[in-house]
Design an enzyme around this catalytic site. Sequence first.
Site, PDB file in Angstrom:
ATOM      1  N   LYS A  64       0.816  -1.222   0.000  1.00 36.99           N
ATOM      2  CA  LYS A  64       0.000   0.000   0.000  1.00 36.99           C
ATOM      3  C   LYS A  64       0.848   1.269   0.000  1.00 36.99           C
ATOM      4  O   LYS A  64       0.417   2.303  -0.513  1.00 36.99           O
ATOM      5  CB  LYS A  64      -0.950   0.005   1.203  1.00 36.99           C
ATOM      6  CG  LYS A  64      -2.038  -1.045   1.117  1.00 36.99           C
ATOM      7  CD  LYS A  64      -3.006  -0.937   2.286  1.00 36.99           C
ATOM      8  CE  LYS A  64      -4.072  -2.025   2.211  1.00 36.99           C
ATOM      9  NZ  LYS A  64      -5.093  -1.854   3.256  1.00 36.99           N
ATOM     10  N   ASN A  85      -4.760   1.901  -1.883  1.00 38.49           N
ATOM     11  CA  ASN A  85      -5.239   0.517  -2.022  1.00 38.49           C
ATOM     12  C   ASN A  85      -6.149   0.328  -3.230  1.00 38.49           C
ATOM     13  O   ASN A  85      -6.703  -0.752  -3.432  1.00 38.49           O
ATOM     14  CB  ASN A  85      -5.941   0.040  -0.742  1.00 38.49           C
ATOM     15  CG  ASN A  85      -7.303   0.665  -0.551  1.00 38.49           C
ATOM     16  OD1 ASN A  85      -7.496   1.844  -0.848  1.00 38.49           O
ATOM     17  ND2 ASN A  85      -8.256  -0.107  -0.061  1.00 38.49           N
ATOM     18  N   ASP A 104      -9.828   2.500   1.929  1.00 37.36           N
ATOM     19  CA  ASP A 104      -9.837   2.061   3.330  1.00 37.36           C
ATOM     20  C   ASP A 104     -10.523   3.096   4.211  1.00 37.36           C
ATOM     21  O   ASP A 104     -11.355   2.769   5.059  1.00 37.36           O
ATOM     22  CB  ASP A 104      -8.405   1.868   3.849  1.00 37.36           C
ATOM     23  CG  ASP A 104      -7.765   0.567   3.398  1.00 37.36           C
ATOM     24  OD1 ASP A 104      -8.507  -0.365   3.059  1.00 37.36           O
ATOM     25  OD2 ASP A 104      -6.530   0.484   3.401  1.00 37.36           O
ATOM     26  N   GLY A 128      -1.024  -1.060  15.635  1.00 35.65           N
ATOM     27  CA  GLY A 128      -0.316  -1.307  14.386  1.00 35.65           C
ATOM     28  C   GLY A 128       0.075  -0.004  13.713  1.00 35.65           C
ATOM     29  O   GLY A 128      -0.523   1.045  13.960  1.00 35.65           O
ATOM     30  N   GLY A 131       0.285   0.254   6.526  1.00 29.39           N
ATOM     31  CA  GLY A 131      -0.463   1.088   5.587  1.00 29.39           C
ATOM     32  C   GLY A 131      -1.922   1.270   5.964  1.00 29.39           C
ATOM     33  O   GLY A 131      -2.472   2.373   5.855  1.00 29.39           O
ATOM     34  N   ARG A 152       4.596  -2.725  18.828  1.00 29.89           N
ATOM     35  CA  ARG A 152       5.377  -3.651  19.655  1.00 29.89           C
ATOM     36  C   ARG A 152       6.788  -3.124  19.869  1.00 29.89           C
ATOM     37  O   ARG A 152       7.482  -3.553  20.784  1.00 29.89           O
ATOM     38  CB  ARG A 152       5.453  -5.021  18.973  1.00 29.89           C
ATOM     39  CG  ARG A 152       4.154  -5.811  18.978  1.00 29.89           C
ATOM     40  CD  ARG A 152       4.330  -7.120  18.245  1.00 29.89           C
ATOM     41  NE  ARG A 152       4.598  -6.917  16.824  1.00 29.89           N
ATOM     42  CZ  ARG A 152       5.050  -7.856  15.995  1.00 29.89           C
ATOM     43  NH1 ARG A 152       5.325  -9.064  16.462  1.00 29.89           N
ATOM     44  NH2 ARG A 152       5.246  -7.604  14.716  1.00 29.89           N
TER      45      ARG A 152
END
Length: 248
Positions: A64, A85, A104, A128, A131, A152
């Site tokens: 993306k 996308n 999206d 997260g 993209g 993370r």
Amino acid sequence: MDKYGLIGYPLGHSFSISYFNQKFQDEDIDAVYENYEIPSIDALPEVLSSNPELKGLNVTIPYKEKVLPFLDNISPEALAIGAVNVIRITHRGNKTELKGFNSDVIGFTKSIEPMLDKKWHQKALILGTGGASKAINYGLRSLGLETIYVSRYEKPDTIQYKSITPEVVKEYNVIVNCTPVGMYPKTEFCPELPYEAMDSHTILYDLIYNPDETLFMKRGAEYGANVKNGLEMLLLQAFASWEFWHEK
């Protein structure tokens, strides 16, 4: 016969190929939708040259953002998000023009907006940093919410899962999972969050749609959270893709 398709890697089972081929059959449209599983975005020109009937593409993980340099034009919204996308392919003589869009953000905002109450929902956590998360961030901000990315890893402008306390969940009570954690076949996993801090004012929105109810959704619902998966968003995205391909 016109062609449409999806580029990404890996692809496996694709919602788009099933949706669009069924649409073409039901509406007697002389077209086909195919998956193009390419191991590198550098293979995109070969896909285009080998399939001159292509009128449009969808783009999924991990391309993306990587697809941007290949495009001739990018819509202002997709440019602001930094991810594409949907690609409209226009043939002008010997030249092929590619224009990128982002559906999206359209699918997500239309899907989550009915769940929001401005009195309670003012801040959101985005799980997260890929993209899709950029479109989610753009959509949430357009709906008036303050947002923070969760990663993370130590990254600029993010917080880490270990920093998400019950107090953070109370304050940032809209949580959108943009990671593959919990997706089939690894359905026994979920993002590490203090689910016990959730209540009826918490919204958990999971971009995953397989399974229908992820462990992320299930654990939140146990404490009264309102939960939703990504299927409606996918359908709304597909509607938007078709309109972008046909300049509507």
